[in-house]
Design an enzyme around this catalytic site. Structure first.
Site, short mmCIF file in Angstrom:
data_model
loop_
_atom_site.label_atom_id
_atom_site.label_comp_id
_atom_site.label_asym_id
_atom_site.label_seq_id
_atom_site.Cartn_x
_atom_site.Cartn_y
_atom_site.Cartn_z
N LYS A 78 0.85 -1.19 0.00
CA LYS A 78 0.00 0.00 0.00
C LYS A 78 0.88 1.24 0.00
O LYS A 78 1.90 1.29 0.70
CB LYS A 78 -0.92 -0.02 1.22
CG LYS A 78 -1.94 1.11 1.26
CD LYS A 78 -2.87 0.97 2.47
CE LYS A 78 -3.90 2.09 2.53
NZ LYS A 78 -4.82 1.94 3.68
N SER A 159 -9.79 2.49 2.87
CA SER A 159 -8.88 3.14 1.95
C SER A 159 -7.98 2.18 1.18
O SER A 159 -7.35 2.56 0.18
CB SER A 159 -8.00 4.12 2.72
OG SER A 159 -7.18 3.43 3.68
N SER A 183 -10.32 0.12 7.27
CA SER A 183 -9.78 0.20 5.91
C SER A 183 -9.04 -1.04 5.42
O SER A 183 -8.57 -1.07 4.29
CB SER A 183 -8.85 1.42 5.79
OG SER A 183 -9.60 2.60 5.83
#
Length: 493
Positions: A78, A159, A183
């Site tokens: 990420k 997210s 998330s």
């Protein structure tokens, strides 16, 4: 031979060790899959050279009998994790072009365990969002489609939307995510994969771009529970560079995995039956209860009376911490600098932040600055912290009656891109089942357990006591074994 991109972390690790295939073959297969998956916009930076170098090191290590826990496993990272020499933007324009001179603790641990990096994954800007539509580099598209024939592009959750899409679309066997209010778990539920948020402090936050420091926690997302356990072992451990890091030993979670829940009590919180919850979510929840009964668990009803205050509490505390954390992005030290002709220092600050931050980030900074301001601090922020303590106490009292909790992960299946972006409150409600455990710092995991009427994945969530990742993983495995979830997205390219 089975397509190597169909294999998860455990299968790749064991196949490389047995010589069934080479790590280089695995890396090449996933690199090709990343290239094919570009229309989904899951990757912000591709790093095939890193994956290949790690694969070649793994193949050498095998011949020398020196394989590491993740040798031969290529991962997606990420874009919230600092990666030395590789652009790290938090999907924000204000950090575009920023290449750290250091490596985050989590990526250092993963690479030290033999893993390679396929690239950096798209996300909601500064981890603020539930649909991956706030990224400065365009939204990620879920590989899933409704079976109504409309072919609407769906949100992959957020997210960690790039992370969830990469796993679901077979572009990576495992990825890192971060979870502030859900998330990891919500995008995992939306895309039919597994993801665990460990106890706050299990995984170091050093080198992770900060959103809300008292809530942010890194965790793995992968095909199944075992793969998550393998990754979590590599990611966890004490880090003296992180003041909130827990100085405790890392258990052997994979070795202790068991779907036998005899002697365990699982609580069902009555407050999680929220108004307007779709009937198919309720039905899935009931199915999950039966799965756990079949695994030997006793089901008890529990009460978490302050649950209804969790979302407003979170959306005071998280923006307040974001307001403080994001003050460092001012155009002086790194990242974007917008310096209009004749501008003074204050004008440079204003221009840089106006151009560099997206609308959702600005919204949360403004909310956070407001609740921290003189005259409102006690009315909002202090009160929210008191309610947070009550929410944590609710969980402590529930543990007197049960060992684990079972809830839905999200109040719906994936929604279409653009469907909720005009209504921030509707978007925030996606976190209704995940936020309470985040406020309490507890481990929680989402596992895919079924499909809705449109053929989209639905997830169930297991919440555990602090430091009881093993209990969470075991209960999640019990669901996984009984749900038999094998659905995959159709042809999306």
């Amino acid at each position: 031979m089975t397509d190597l991109t169909d294999l998860g972390i455990a299968a790749i690790r064991d196949g490389v060790a047995a010589g069934t295939f080479s790590a280089r073959e695995v890396a090449d297969s996933f690199i090709a899959s990343v290239e094919k998956g570009r229309p989904l916009n899951a990757w912000l930076v591709e790093t095939p050279e890193h994956a290949i170098a790690a694969a070649e090191a793994a193949d050498r290590a095998r011949t020398q009998g020196e394989l590491l826990p993740l040798s031969g496993v290529p991962l997606g990272i990420k874009d919230l994790f600092a990666t030395k020499g590789v652009e790290t933007t938090a999907a924000s324009g204000i950090l575009k072009g920023f290449k750290p001179e250091y490596e985050s603790t989590i990526t250092s641990k993963l690479f030290g365990a033999g893993a390679g990096m396929l690239g950096k994954l798209n996300m909601d800007q500064f981890a603020m969002g539930s649909s991956n539509e706030t990224s400065a580099f365009g939204n990620v598209i879920s590989p899933w489609r409704r079976n109504d024939g409309g072919n609407a592009a769906l949100a992959p959750g957020g997210s960690s939307g790039g992370s969830s899409t990469a796993v679901a679309a077979r572009m990576a066997p495992g990825v890192t995510g971060t979870d502030t209010g859900g998330s990891i778990r919500q995008p995992a539920a939306f895309t039919g994969i597994s993801g665990i948020k460990p106890t706050y402090g299990r995984c170091s936050r050093w080198g992770v771009v900060a959103f809300a420091s008292s809530l942010d926690q890194a965790g793995p997302m992968a095909r199944d529970v075992r793969d998550c356990a393998i990754m979590l072992e590599a990611m966890s451990g004490f880090d003296p560079k992180d003041a909130t890091s827990l100085d405790i030993a890392v258990p052997q979670w994979e070795k202790a995995l068991s779907g036998d829940l005899k002697g365990k009590k699982v609580g069902v919180p009555k407050e999680y039956r929220v108004d307007g919850m779709p009937a198919e979510i309720e039905a899935l929840w009931q199915q999950g209860i039966q799965f756990l009964k079949d695994a030997g668990a006793e089901i008890v009803e529990v009460s978490l009376p302050h649950t209804k205050y969790a979302l407003p509490t979170y959306y005071i505390i998280a923006p307040a911490e974001a307001s403080s954390n994001l003050a460092r992005y001012d155009g002086v030290r790194y990242g974007l600098r917008d310096l209009p002709d004749g501008a003074n220092l204050q004008e440079m600050y204003a221009a840089t932040r106006a151009d560099g931050f997206g609308a959702e980030v600005k919204r949360r900074i403004m909310i956070g600055t407001y609740v921290l301001s003189a005259g409102f601090y006690d009315a909002y922020y202090t009160k929210a912290q008191k309610v947070r303590a009550l929410i944590a106490r609710d969980f402590d009292q529930a543990w007197e009656k049960c060992d684990l909790l079972l809830t839905p992960t999200a109040p719906s299946a994936a929604f279409a891109l653009g469907e909720k972006s005009a209504d921030p409150i509707a978007m925030y409600l996606n976190d209704v089942f995940t936020v309470p455990s985040s406020l309490a710092g507890l481990p929680a995991m989402s596992v895919p357990a079924g499909l809705d009427a449109q053929g989209l994945p639905l997830g169930l969530q297991i919440i555990g006591k602090a430091l009881d990742e093993q209990g969470v993983l075991n209960a999640s495995l019990a669901i996984e074994e009984r749900a038999g979830f094998t659905a995959r997205p159709g042809r999306w390219w």
